[in-house]
Design an enzyme around this catalytic site. Structure first.
Site, PDB file in Angstrom:
ATOM      1  N   LYS A 196      35.539  33.021  39.106  1.00  0.00           N
ATOM      2  CA  LYS A 196      36.016  34.386  38.947  1.00  0.00           C
ATOM      3  C   LYS A 196      37.360  34.532  39.655  1.00  0.00           C
ATOM      4  CE  LYS A 196      33.976  39.002  39.778  1.00  0.00           C
ATOM      5  NZ  LYS A 196      32.721  39.633  40.275  1.00  0.00           N
ATOM      6  N   SER A 268      30.806  42.800  37.333  1.00  0.00           N
ATOM      7  CA  SER A 268      32.219  42.499  37.161  1.00  0.00           C
ATOM      8  C   SER A 268      32.510  41.025  36.931  1.00  0.00           C
ATOM      9  CB  SER A 268      33.007  42.980  38.384  1.00  0.00           C
ATOM     10  OG  SER A 268      32.657  42.224  39.536  1.00  0.00           O
ATOM     11  N   SER A 292      27.079  42.721  40.169  1.00  0.00           N
ATOM     12  CA  SER A 292      28.111  42.045  39.390  1.00  0.00           C
ATOM     13  C   SER A 292      27.785  40.621  38.963  1.00  0.00           C
ATOM     14  CB  SER A 292      29.442  42.055  40.157  1.00  0.00           C
ATOM     15  OG  SER A 292      29.953  43.361  40.207  1.00  0.00           O
TER      16      SER A 292
END
Length: 566
Positions: A196, A268, A292
């Site tokens: 990420k 996310s 997330s």
């Protein structure tokens, strides 16, 4: 309301609330003295009531607070600076669930290179490792294979911010040379992965998915990246995240769900979940503060592991909430998640919030006999949500009930449990307060206007509103959190783990307590999209939790189904 009071209310409230406030406001009105009227209006925001005499007595101290805030703002502290206070999730009387460390993988059949190499897209880490170890394929070939898939599907799914092709192929060639020389490092050696894009790798930008940071390059390697590369892993992509770790909308667009590209992949950890689901990565690293990893893994049908707070170093990662942020893998199977977790977990001198604890996992366990597994009865009993005309059936109710039955068939003893009677949702403004501090510089410099989403529930408004959270109430919420941690620890005593369907109460509570979880698919809804079940562990109880989840996953085939990308 008096116009002068209205004009200067914000400034007064900044002083009254004793928090890190918007310096641009103070500087704009710094020549205007605070008054009793301003303080009395500010009381409405903080839920307090003072007499005029009490308000008058505060004025000198409030002016002093404002001067202190202004001096602190001038330090221009970057996101990487951590608070001196460190959150500790360990309850009174706690003993580690694992007495010692150990890691044993399950036995697998020998893997053969498929005639149709596209099938490798959905191979597990173990299968790909067999191909590399037996030299049926090189790391360079495997790396190029996944890079090509990233390039092919990224225009449709928007899961990549930076594909690190040149560096990745160089690292893959080094891995091949090491393996050829007999220096095989283990199951991750030569295997591509993604992270990420809130994790730093010094050769590339770390954008946080945000317009405000899209040109940012940090001159450090995140500890997680360093550990995976030390194990021989090949970083091939920095994946999308919802801007500043919220949702699936980032500065370049909206990341899609491979099962249904009319939907976002949730967030996310949007890009990590989407790319793994699409067979464009064997695994990727995500992060969770309040759902997330769990949410996008559910949406995309992946297996996502959120470790206990403190298990994995956050050094080199964007800070959103210092007491709630956690890093973990999103993978194709429970054992893949366990393999990656075993590599990245452990204390780190660069992250003082890390906590040393044993991790004992045995992937060869085939039965749940002897396991005491709790289940949140209210969550499983709830077949409907809403009332009256708004009453709707919960689509995965029957699926979740079938999961309970399967666990019982596998030998588990099921024990009903319930949540502590505490205002769990009321404590989650802890995240808002910490996020408001982590990104206060956006508010001070009006850079919050650069963010993609500007609606009432988006970050800009949260960051602004968070400047009005008092230090006293933040501390009180954390004191209540201590009670919650202890209460939940007492309720889980005697259990190996517990399970729950998707539940906002459980998600909020366990991100506050720091308990680990692994989410994995347990069926599909009427539209063919994945549904999930969550296995929750005791604090630092990842070993038993992952073993039980693997036994369940091995007895089903939901994780072996893949989206039709054509």
């Amino acid at each position: 309301m008096n116009n002068s009071v209205t004009k200067y209310l914000t400034l007064a409230t900044v002083g009254v609330l004793s928090f890190a406030s918007g310096a641009f406001m103070i500087r704009r009105f710094e020549s205007v003295p605070l008054t009793v009227g301003i303080v009395q209006e500010a009381e409405k925001i903080i839920g307090q009531s003072f007499t005029p005499a009490q308000a008058d007595s505060m004025l000198n101290m409030l002016e002093g607070f404002n001067n202190s805030y202004d001096a602190l703002h001038k330090l221009n502290m970057p996101n990487s600076i951590v608070p001196a206070l460190t959150f500790n999730p360990v309850p009174v009387g706690f003993a580690n669930p694992d007495a010692k460390s150990g890691f044993k993988q399950d036995k697998t059949a020998d893997t053969k290179l498929p005639a149709d190499k596209s099938e490798m897209a959905f191979y597990t880490i173990r299968q790909l490792a067999d191909l590399i170890k037996t030299k049926q394929i090189s790391s360079v070939e495997l790396t190029q294979f996944f890079i090509d898939r990233l390039k092919k599907y990224n225009p449709k799914l928007q899961f990549a911010i930076t594909i690190t092709e040149e560096r990745a192929l160089k690292k893959a060639a080094e891995a091949d040379a090491e393996i050829k020389a007999g220096r095989y490092k283990g199951v991750l050696h030569g295997i591509p992965f993604g992270v990420k894009d809130l994790l730093a790798q010094k050769d590339y930008k770390t954008t946080f998915g945000s317009n405000a940071y899209k040109d940012q390059q940090l001159n450090v390697d995140a500890t997680v990246v360093s550990k995976l590369e030390a194990a021989g892993g090949i970083l091939i992509v920095k994946t999308t995240l919802g801007e500043l770790a919220m949702g699936d909308v980032w500065f370049g667009g909206k990341t899609k769900n491979p099962w249904d590209i009319t939907r976002g992949s949730s967030g996310s950890s949007a890009g990590s979940a989407s790319a793994v689901s699409a067979g464009c990565l064997p695994y990727a690293i995500g992060s969770e503060t309040l759902g997330s990893i769990v949410s996008p893994s559910t949406e995309c049908g992946d297996t996502g592991l959120r470790p206990s707070f403190g298990r994995v170093s956050k050094y080199g990662a964007m800070a959103l909430s210092w007491s709630m942020d956690k890093l973990g893998p999103i993978a194709r199977s429970v054992e893949d998640a366990a393999i990656v977790f075993n590599t990245i977990q452990g204390p780190d001198d660069k992250d003082l919030s890390t906590i040393a604890a044993p991790f004992n996992y045995d992937g060869s366990v085939k039965s749940l006999k002897g396991y005491k597994i709790g289940y949140v009865k209210a969550d499983f009993d709830r077949a409907y949500y809403g009332t009256g005309a708004n009453k709707r059936a919960i689509p995965n109710h029957a699926t979740d009930s079938a999961t309970l039955a399967k666990l019982k068939d596998l030998g588990a003893e099921l024990v009903p449990i319930d949540y502590p009677q505490m205002p769990i949702g009321a404590m989650t403004f802890i995240l808002d307060a910490e996020a408001g501090a982590a990104f206060q510089e956006l508010v001070l410099n009006h850079k919050d206007d650069l963010l993609v989403q500007q609606h009432k529930n988006a970050w800009p408004n949260i960051f602004r509103a968070s400047q009005f959270i008092s230090a006293a109430e933040y501390i009180q919420a954390n004191r209540a959190r201590t009670l919650l941690i202890q209460a939940w620890y007492e309720k889980l005593k005697g259990l190996d783990l517990y399970i729950t369907p998707s539940s906002s109460t459980n998600l909020s509570m366990t991100n506050l307590t720091g308990n680990p979880c692994v989410v994995l698919p347990n069926g599909f809804n009427q539209r063919g999209r994945p549904m999930s079940i969550t296995f929750m562990g005791q604090l630092f109880g990842e070993g038993k939790m992952l073993q039980a989840a693997k036994v369940y996953q091995d007895a089903t085939d939901f994780h072996k189904k893949h989206p039709n990308l054509n």
